[in-house]
Design an enzyme around this catalytic site. Sequence first.
Site, PDB file in Angstrom:
ATOM      1  N   SER A   1       0.643  -1.184  -0.155  1.00  0.00           N
ATOM      2  CA  SER A   1       0.167  -0.540  -0.265  1.00  0.00           C
ATOM      3  C   SER A   1       0.945   1.233  -0.294  1.00  0.00           C
ATOM      4  O   SER A   1       1.069   1.645  -0.732  1.00  0.00           O
ATOM      5  CB  SER A   1      -1.106  -0.332   1.155  1.00  0.00           C
ATOM      6  OG  SER A   1      -2.219   0.912   0.870  1.00  0.00           O
ATOM      7  N   HIS A   2       0.470   2.541   1.426  1.00  0.00           N
ATOM      8  CA  HIS A   2       1.266   3.248   1.028  1.00  0.00           C
ATOM      9  C   HIS A   2       3.008   3.049   1.674  1.00  0.00           C
ATOM     10  O   HIS A   2       3.730   4.609   2.367  1.00  0.00           O
ATOM     11  CB  HIS A   2       0.367   4.811   1.766  1.00  0.00           C
ATOM     12  CG  HIS A   2       0.255   3.746   3.289  1.00  0.00           C
ATOM     13  ND1 HIS A   2      -0.712   2.876   3.360  1.00  0.00           N
ATOM     14  CD2 HIS A   2       0.458   4.437   4.364  1.00  0.00           C
ATOM     15  CE1 HIS A   2      -1.031   3.348   4.611  1.00  0.00           C
ATOM     16  NE2 HIS A   2       0.085   3.862   5.595  1.00  0.00           N
TER      17      HIS A   2
ATOM     18  N   ASP B   1      -1.931   6.640  -3.840  1.00  0.00           N
ATOM     19  CA  ASP B   1      -0.906   5.419  -3.301  1.00  0.00           C
ATOM     20  C   ASP B   1      -0.074   5.042  -3.562  1.00  0.00           C
ATOM     21  O   ASP B   1      -0.304   4.898  -4.921  1.00  0.00           O
ATOM     22  CB  ASP B   1      -1.033   4.699  -2.174  1.00  0.00           C
ATOM     23  CG  ASP B   1      -2.037   3.947  -2.003  1.00  0.00           C
ATOM     24  OD1 ASP B   1      -2.832   3.312  -3.148  1.00  0.00           O
ATOM     25  OD2 ASP B   1      -2.309   3.385  -0.978  1.00  0.00           O
TER      26      ASP B   1
ATOM     27  N   ASP C   1      -0.583   1.411  -3.943  1.00  0.00           N
ATOM     28  CA  ASP C   1      -1.859   0.595  -5.147  1.00  0.00           C
ATOM     29  C   ASP C   1      -2.861   1.115  -5.867  1.00  0.00           C
ATOM     30  O   ASP C   1      -3.432   0.164  -5.938  1.00  0.00           O
ATOM     31  CB  ASP C   1      -1.563  -0.535  -4.386  1.00  0.00           C
ATOM     32  CG  ASP C   1      -2.535  -0.188  -3.015  1.00  0.00           C
ATOM     33  OD1 ASP C   1      -2.230   0.434  -2.507  1.00  0.00           O
ATOM     34  OD2 ASP C   1      -3.647  -1.270  -2.589  1.00  0.00           O
TER      35      ASP C   1
ATOM     36  N   ASP D   1      -5.371   3.112  -3.992  1.00  0.00           N
ATOM     37  CA  ASP D   1      -6.443   3.076  -3.585  1.00  0.00           C
ATOM     38  C   ASP D   1      -6.937   3.871  -2.123  1.00  0.00           C
ATOM     39  O   ASP D   1      -7.797   3.771  -2.141  1.00  0.00           O
ATOM     40  CB  ASP D   1      -7.030   1.476  -2.543  1.00  0.00           C
ATOM     41  CG  ASP D   1      -5.967   1.007  -1.861  1.00  0.00           C
ATOM     42  OD1 ASP D   1      -5.154   2.316  -1.594  1.00  0.00           O
ATOM     43  OD2 ASP D   1      -6.182  -0.192  -1.014  1.00  0.00           O
ATOM     44  N   ARG D   2      -5.745   4.658  -2.082  1.00  0.00           N
ATOM     45  CA  ARG D   2      -5.400   5.783  -1.094  1.00  0.00           C
ATOM     46  C   ARG D   2      -5.667   6.848  -2.178  1.00  0.00           C
ATOM     47  O   ARG D   2      -5.361   6.796  -3.019  1.00  0.00           O
ATOM     48  CB  ARG D   2      -5.466   5.824  -0.388  1.00  0.00           C
ATOM     49  CG  ARG D   2      -5.471   4.639   0.664  1.00  0.00           C
ATOM     50  CD  ARG D   2      -3.918   4.563   2.065  1.00  0.00           C
ATOM     51  NE  ARG D   2      -3.971   3.141   2.353  1.00  0.00           N
ATOM     52  CZ  ARG D   2      -4.124   2.770   3.831  1.00  0.00           C
ATOM     53  NH1 ARG D   2      -4.790   4.030   4.730  1.00  0.00           N
ATOM     54  NH2 ARG D   2      -3.788   2.096   3.778  1.00  0.00           N
TER      55      ARG D   2
ATOM     56  N   LYS E   1     -12.025   0.075  -2.206  1.00  0.00           N
ATOM     57  CA  LYS E   1     -11.253   1.821  -2.004  1.00  0.00           C
ATOM     58  C   LYS E   1     -10.678   2.060  -3.458  1.00  0.00           C
ATOM     59  O   LYS E   1     -10.525   1.198  -3.593  1.00  0.00           O
ATOM     60  CB  LYS E   1     -10.785   2.467  -0.482  1.00  0.00           C
ATOM     61  CG  LYS E   1      -9.334   1.622  -0.323  1.00  0.00           C
ATOM     62  CD  LYS E   1      -8.840   2.022   0.602  1.00  0.00           C
ATOM     63  CE  LYS E   1      -8.030   1.216   1.396  1.00  0.00           C
ATOM     64  NZ  LYS E   1      -7.751   0.082   2.034  1.00  0.00           N
TER      65      LYS E   1
END
Length: 518
Positions: A122-123, A244, A246, A248-249, A345
């Site tokens: 992720s982030h 981010d 991947d 999703d954010r 998300k």
Amino acid sequence: MEGSPIPVLTVPTAPYEDQRPAGGGGLRRPTGLFEGQRNYLPNFIQSVLSSIDLRDRQGCTMVVGSDGRYFSKTATEIVVQMAAANGIGRLIIGQNGILSTPAVSCIIRKIKAAGGIILTASHCPGGPGGEFGVKFNVANGVEIVDPVDIYLNLLRTVFDFHAIKSLLTGPSQLKIRVDAMHGVMGPYVRKVLCDELGAPANSAINCVPLEDFGGQHPDPNLTYATTLLEAMKGGEYGFGAAFDADGDRYMILGQNGFFVSPSDSLAIIAANLSCIPYFRQMGIRGFGRSMPTSTALDRVAKSMKVPVYETPAGWRFFSNLMDSGRCNLCGEESFGTGSDHLREKDGLWAVLVWLSIIAARKQSVEEIVRDHWAKFGRHYYCRFDYEGLDPKATYYIMRDLEALVTDKSFIGQQFAVGSHVYSVAKTDSFEYVDPVDGTVTKKQGLRIIFSDASRLIFRLSSSSGVRATLRLYAESYERDPSGHDQEPQAVLSPLIAIALKISQIHERTGRRGPTVIT
């Protein structure tokens, strides 16, 4: 060669006790563990594959993608080999191994795949000294697919692309700046916003996915997305966004660097869903938010007469609600928002929602936010992250804090800070009873709710098991428009002072302050 049997090698191994999936349904650890520990990744992948019934494997399809971070290529090869050895009938893999998390969810739903394996942390930062992770979504050929096409086709059914294109190319063109932070979103931003919707090519920056994300932290917030923030402060651009690793954010900025908090973004999206063709067609059934997310969404829901579901952190709780038809918009204060078009998300979806709202209302980002505050009031909100703590120390901090705040004598206590006096109205250790299947999830954070509806929340993050992250959230509501221009830190400082006093975080960890404030 066709028809030739694939030799299957059985490898003896032993379990790792730190591989229990986190709340988000995956495993995130330092890259060195995946590279250096014998069978660390294969063990986890085998556990995922073993969850699929043996009788169903030959006929099932799985989707595999990554955010392109360091070790992704090696990990993808391992996943492919193990899937073949486990008899998985078909794999769908992103070109060059790259697929965003929302795109994986999109493909799973479109082709009715058994599930997906996403190689991402992720982030979190990448590289040999960074982090690596595996997420799985559950819903002998290998097929390579374009990472964008299927997802783009879905977006066309959700939004009015003509309206957005007119906004970005018309006489009153909105100049935008979008930062992919060298993560997986680069190809999506280029194809969707530039090629499809007409934004100039120089609107998109940092669009080449890199294994170490260019040495930066691919986390879309004011601390790490500084390149975008500085560009927006110059006043040239009317809309800014960052994603981010991947995808999703996301983060939204207005002209001159005007910051839209994730909780405000969720509430504003909810209040303006009529701007989106998908929601005009499907209707609005309900909203979901994670417990730490501000209650701004609740005020919108009350005005629209739709329910709000308050869940623990972790998108899987929202997926259950959406599968049952209870809600079709969900979000978290950690910069994640999505709807039931997917079961993840979706950062780019949220950006297109914002562009749709701007096109429909013909207002700037700041004007939209201020109008929302004028109608519903402003929720001042912040999160303090204390990262890299000793897990044992955080365990005892939370244990002692729970004993303090859940004691009956704590109710009614008053805390005076300067001219402010806060009276405790309610406390609890948050637990969630899933309305779909009755599953009970306990110990999801400690809540202190004051008589003026201000809130303090303490929560341990389960993203990584090597070091611990303790999160402190503060929220205060201001109805009077004359009080909507204050700095959040100034408004919330009395609450933060109370939180630090009763938790003794600094004294017990040796820290002088949080690692990140959002």
